[in-house]
Design an enzyme around this catalytic site. Structure first.
Site, PDB file in Angstrom:
ATOM      1  N   CYS A 151      -4.706  -1.362  -1.839  1.00 13.44           N
ATOM      2  CA  CYS A 151      -4.668   0.226  -2.171  1.00 13.44           C
ATOM      3  C   CYS A 151      -5.563   0.407  -3.304  1.00 13.44           C
ATOM      4  O   CYS A 151      -5.469  -0.308  -4.297  1.00 13.44           O
ATOM      5  CB  CYS A 151      -3.176   0.784  -2.370  1.00 13.44           C
ATOM      6  SG  CYS A 151      -3.029   2.528  -2.923  1.00 13.44           S
TER       7      CYS A 151
ATOM      8  N   HIS B 138      -7.099   3.604   3.984  1.00 10.73           N
ATOM      9  CA  HIS B 138      -6.719   4.194   5.199  1.00 10.73           C
ATOM     10  C   HIS B 138      -7.823   4.288   5.896  1.00 10.73           C
ATOM     11  O   HIS B 138      -7.948   4.645   7.251  1.00 10.73           O
ATOM     12  CB  HIS B 138      -5.974   5.410   4.946  1.00 10.73           C
ATOM     13  CG  HIS B 138      -4.534   5.342   4.580  1.00 10.73           C
ATOM     14  ND1 HIS B 138      -3.861   4.713   3.281  1.00 10.73           N
ATOM     15  CD2 HIS B 138      -3.329   5.479   5.292  1.00 10.73           C
ATOM     16  CE1 HIS B 138      -2.651   5.042   3.409  1.00 10.73           C
ATOM     17  NE2 HIS B 138      -2.299   5.240   4.528  1.00 10.73           N
TER      18      HIS B 138
ATOM     19  N   ASP C 113       1.105  -1.315  -0.007  1.00 10.41           N
ATOM     20  CA  ASP C 113       0.102   0.050  -0.028  1.00 10.41           C
ATOM     21  C   ASP C 113       0.820   1.198  -0.051  1.00 10.41           C
ATOM     22  O   ASP C 113       2.051   1.347   0.202  1.00 10.41           O
ATOM     23  CB  ASP C 113      -0.929  -0.044   1.258  1.00 10.41           C
ATOM     24  CG  ASP C 113      -1.869   1.367   1.374  1.00 10.41           C
ATOM     25  OD1 ASP C 113      -2.332   1.707   0.245  1.00 10.41           O
ATOM     26  OD2 ASP C 113      -1.845   1.785   2.439  1.00 10.41           O
TER      27      ASP C 113
HETATM   28  N1  DGL Z   1      -4.559   3.659   0.877  1.00 11.40           N
HETATM   29  C1  DGL Z   1      -4.928   3.959  -0.527  1.00 11.40           C
HETATM   30  C2  DGL Z   1      -6.072   3.562  -1.147  1.00 11.40           C
HETATM   31  O1  DGL Z   1      -6.538   2.779  -0.772  1.00 11.40           O
HETATM   32  C3  DGL Z   1      -4.045   5.384  -1.060  1.00 11.40           C
HETATM   33  C4  DGL Z   1      -4.116   6.256  -0.199  1.00 11.40           C
HETATM   34  C5  DGL Z   1      -3.232   7.271  -0.783  1.00 11.40           C
HETATM   35  O2  DGL Z   1      -1.819   7.011  -0.555  1.00 11.40           O
HETATM   36  O3  DGL Z   1      -3.599   8.337  -1.241  1.00 11.40           O
HETATM   37  O4  DGL Z   1      -6.361   4.351  -2.005  1.00 11.40           O
END
Ligand code: DGL
Length: 273
Positions: free
Chosen positions: A77, A189, A14
């Protein structure tokens, strides 16, 4: 004939610590597997970076995981999945499991016919997200809300600070104003901000995340390709982080376990090319 046994780890990455919200579902479902996790915290957030950059970075990270013997890759992610899942599947002879905001279950669950999606700018701007809406959002209204700054709060471990709370309230309010009764947590997140999001949204609003579905998809793919580990030993967890590995370690111990060992990523990968 059954597929060969494969004791390699499951590689997961991620942009930072957010993917741990997926990893916890994987650990719960597959207790015997070894897990190898990269938090690219030195480069978070990915959400406002160009898709080409995210694709190249994802190729480097997944390549490193594959080089360490990973038998499957999970892109924990949403943003990196939109930018890089296709490229990784072309390049790697391994199952690559990606993720996308849970629009389909949200569309099935809403009673008001209005679904809110909290996600990064990159996810919401992607062609994949547009295709997801085309496929699953017929007949409902989807209100999207980019959330700049939220990923950084989680990366700093500020999960219940007043500033984080204020940002969450600001992003949830427009969804409620439009009548959303179901909110998709479209970034890995955000489940770590679930208590704040739930408080801002109120008890009548359902929050939907994707980690459990990703873990089940991984389990299916492992059974189709390489046999999952079956033995009595608990799988091991290994964690690597780019950027300030000490900060990442402090946050990851809070989000995962008190004794989580976090190694710095090797120098060749510490900074993107
Ligand atoms: N955790 C990530 C997601 O699911 C990315 C967040 C980021 O780094 O902007 O999109």
């Amino acid at each position: 004939m059954s597929a060969p046994r494969n004791d390699g780890p499951i590689g997961v990455f991620d942009s930072g610590v957010g993917g741990l919200s997926v990893l916890r579902h994987i650990r719960a479902l597959l207790p015997h597997e070894d897990l190898l996790y990269i938090a690219d915290s030195g480069n978070a957030p990915y959400g406002d970076k160009p898709p080409d950059w995210i694709r190249e970075r994802s190729i480097a990270l997944a390549g490193w995981l594959a080089g360490r013997g990973a038998k499957a890759i999970v892109i924990a992610c949403n943003t990196a999945t939109a930018a890089a899942a296709g490229a990784l599947r072309e390049r790697l002879a391994l199952p690559v499991i990606g993720m996308e905001p849970a629009v389909k279950p949200a569309a099935a669950a809403t009673r008001t016919g209005v679904v809110g999606v909290l996600a990064t700018v990159g996810t919401l701007k992607s062609a994949q997200f547009a295709a997801l809406l085309d496929r699953f959002a017929g007949g409902i209204e989807v209100v999207t809300q980019p959330c700049p700054g939220l990923v950084e709060c989680v990366e700093r471990g500020e999960l219940d600070d007043p500033a984080t709370q204020a940002l969450v309230s600001r992003y949830v309010a427009p969804l409620l104003a439009r009548g959303a009764d179901t909110i998709v947590l479209g970034c890995t997140h955000y489940p770590f901000l679930r208590p704040l999001i739930a408080a801002a949204a109120g008890p009548q609003v359902a929050l939907i995340e994707t980690g459990g579905a990703v873990a089940r998809q991984l389990e299916r793919r492992l059974h189709e390709t390489v046999v999952a580990r079956h033995h009595e030993m608990r799988g091991r967890d290994a964690f690597y982080a780019s950027g300030d590995a000490d900060l990442a370690a402090r946050v990851m111990r809070r989000l995962w376990a008190d004794d989580t060992p976090v190694e710095p990523l090797p120098a060749s990968l510490a900074q993107p090319a």
